[in-house]
Design a protein around this motif. Structure first.
Motif, mmCIF file in Angstrom:
data_model
loop_
_atom_site.group_PDB
_atom_site.id
_atom_site.type_symbol
_atom_site.label_atom_id
_atom_site.label_comp_id
_atom_site.label_asym_id
_atom_site.label_seq_id
_atom_site.Cartn_x
_atom_site.Cartn_y
_atom_site.Cartn_z
ATOM 1 N N PRO A 105 0.746 -1.290 -0.069
ATOM 2 C CA PRO A 105 0.002 0.099 -0.002
ATOM 3 C C PRO A 105 0.948 1.429 0.160
ATOM 4 C CG PRO A 105 -0.016 -1.071 2.092
ATOM 5 C CD PRO A 105 0.757 -2.023 1.286
ATOM 6 N N ASP A 106 2.001 1.329 0.316
ATOM 7 C CA ASP A 106 2.823 2.514 0.162
ATOM 8 C C ASP A 106 3.709 2.643 -0.912
ATOM 9 O OD1 ASP A 106 2.294 3.123 3.106
ATOM 10 O OD2 ASP A 106 4.161 1.770 3.761
ATOM 11 N N ILE A 136 3.565 3.369 -5.339
ATOM 12 C CA ILE A 136 2.899 3.933 -6.313
ATOM 13 C C ILE A 136 2.089 3.018 -7.118
ATOM 14 C CG2 ILE A 136 2.794 5.628 -8.460
ATOM 15 C CD1 ILE A 136 5.240 7.001 -6.746
ATOM 16 N N PHE A 171 0.593 0.479 -6.153
ATOM 17 C CA PHE A 171 -0.515 -0.138 -5.543
ATOM 18 C C PHE A 171 -1.769 0.806 -5.912
ATOM 19 C CE2 PHE A 171 -3.461 0.436 -1.863
ATOM 20 C CZ PHE A 171 -3.816 -0.754 -1.740
ATOM 21 N N THR A 172 -1.414 1.894 -6.039
ATOM 22 C CA THR A 172 -2.601 3.162 -6.406
ATOM 23 C C THR A 172 -2.964 2.958 -7.918
ATOM 24 O OG1 THR A 172 -1.810 4.370 -4.667
ATOM 25 C CG2 THR A 172 -3.287 5.703 -6.700
ATOM 26 N N GLN A 226 -4.991 -0.269 -8.054
ATOM 27 C CA GLN A 226 -6.249 -0.342 -7.709
ATOM 28 C C GLN A 226 -7.301 0.439 -8.812
ATOM 29 O OE1 GLN A 226 -7.769 -0.609 -4.303
ATOM 30 N NE2 GLN A 226 -6.053 -2.283 -4.254
ATOM 31 N N SER A 227 -6.650 1.395 -9.459
ATOM 32 C CA SER A 227 -7.429 2.061 -10.394
ATOM 33 C C SER A 227 -7.670 1.282 -11.627
ATOM 34 C CB SER A 227 -6.509 3.505 -10.938
ATOM 35 O OG SER A 227 -5.601 3.025 -11.903
ATOM 36 N N SER A 229 -6.284 -6.067 -7.690
ATOM 37 C CA SER A 229 -5.770 -6.473 -6.391
ATOM 38 C C SER A 229 -4.961 -7.606 -6.234
ATOM 39 C CB SER A 229 -6.983 -6.317 -5.489
ATOM 40 O OG SER A 229 -7.650 -7.883 -5.823
ATOM 41 N N GLU A 257 6.653 1.743 -8.938
ATOM 42 C CA GLU A 257 6.160 2.149 -10.243
ATOM 43 C C GLU A 257 6.906 1.879 -11.302
ATOM 44 O OE1 GLU A 257 8.415 5.765 -8.493
ATOM 45 O OE2 GLU A 257 7.050 3.969 -7.620
#
Length: 148
Positions: A41-42, A44, A46-47, A50-51, A55, A117
């Motif tokens: 979760p920390d 980039i 992950f974000t 998620q978009s 998962s 990333e």
């Protein structure tokens, strides 16, 4: 090798081995990298994942569809924490390629570290493996990831 990795990228790479062992695999594959990136979760990545509605569980489901998984590999005769630290699973050639491409991405971006990333961008550039399949199924290639 991971001294230039950000803390989230280093944690994710550490998780790849645990994911492989929990799936009963004796190697670290692209699927294990993607699960670890989706579960950090920390980072980039992950974000971004998620978009894309990706998962860690989504990747695990894809792995179960395409790759034979076995019971978790454990060695009860030694404490679990010693097992994780002392055993290094081999990386597949495609996994090593993702790491190399991630390092190239970081270099191209002009940064001195490799982040999650960059590893995700590296994964988007390979043509084989579960990670490539999952990313392609969501329409994620290198160019589209830059726009997220």
């Amino acid at each position: 090798m991971y001294e230039r990795f950000s803390d989230p990228a280093r944690r994710a790479m550490g998780e790849t081995q645990q994911e492989a062992l929990l799936m009963g695999h004796q190697y670290i594959g692209t699927e294990h990298i993607l699960v670890a990136l989706a579960g950090e979760p920390d980072g980039i990545a992950f974000t971004v994942l998620q978009s894309l509605d990706i998962s860690a569980e989504t990747v695990r489901e894809q792995v179960a569809r395409f790759v034979t998984t076995g019971p978790p590999i454990v060695r009860p005769e030694i404490p679990w924490w010693m097992f994780w630290r002392s055993s290094r699973l081999p990386q597949t050639p495609t996994t090593r390629r993702i790491i190399e491409l991630g390092m190239e991405e970081a270099h191209s971006a002009g940064v001195s570290y490799v982040g999650t990333e960059h590893l995700l961008l590296g994964a988007s550039r390979v043509d084989e493996g579960i990670a490539a399949h999952v990313l392609r199924a969501r329409g994620a290639d290198r160019e589209s990831l830059f726009h997220l």
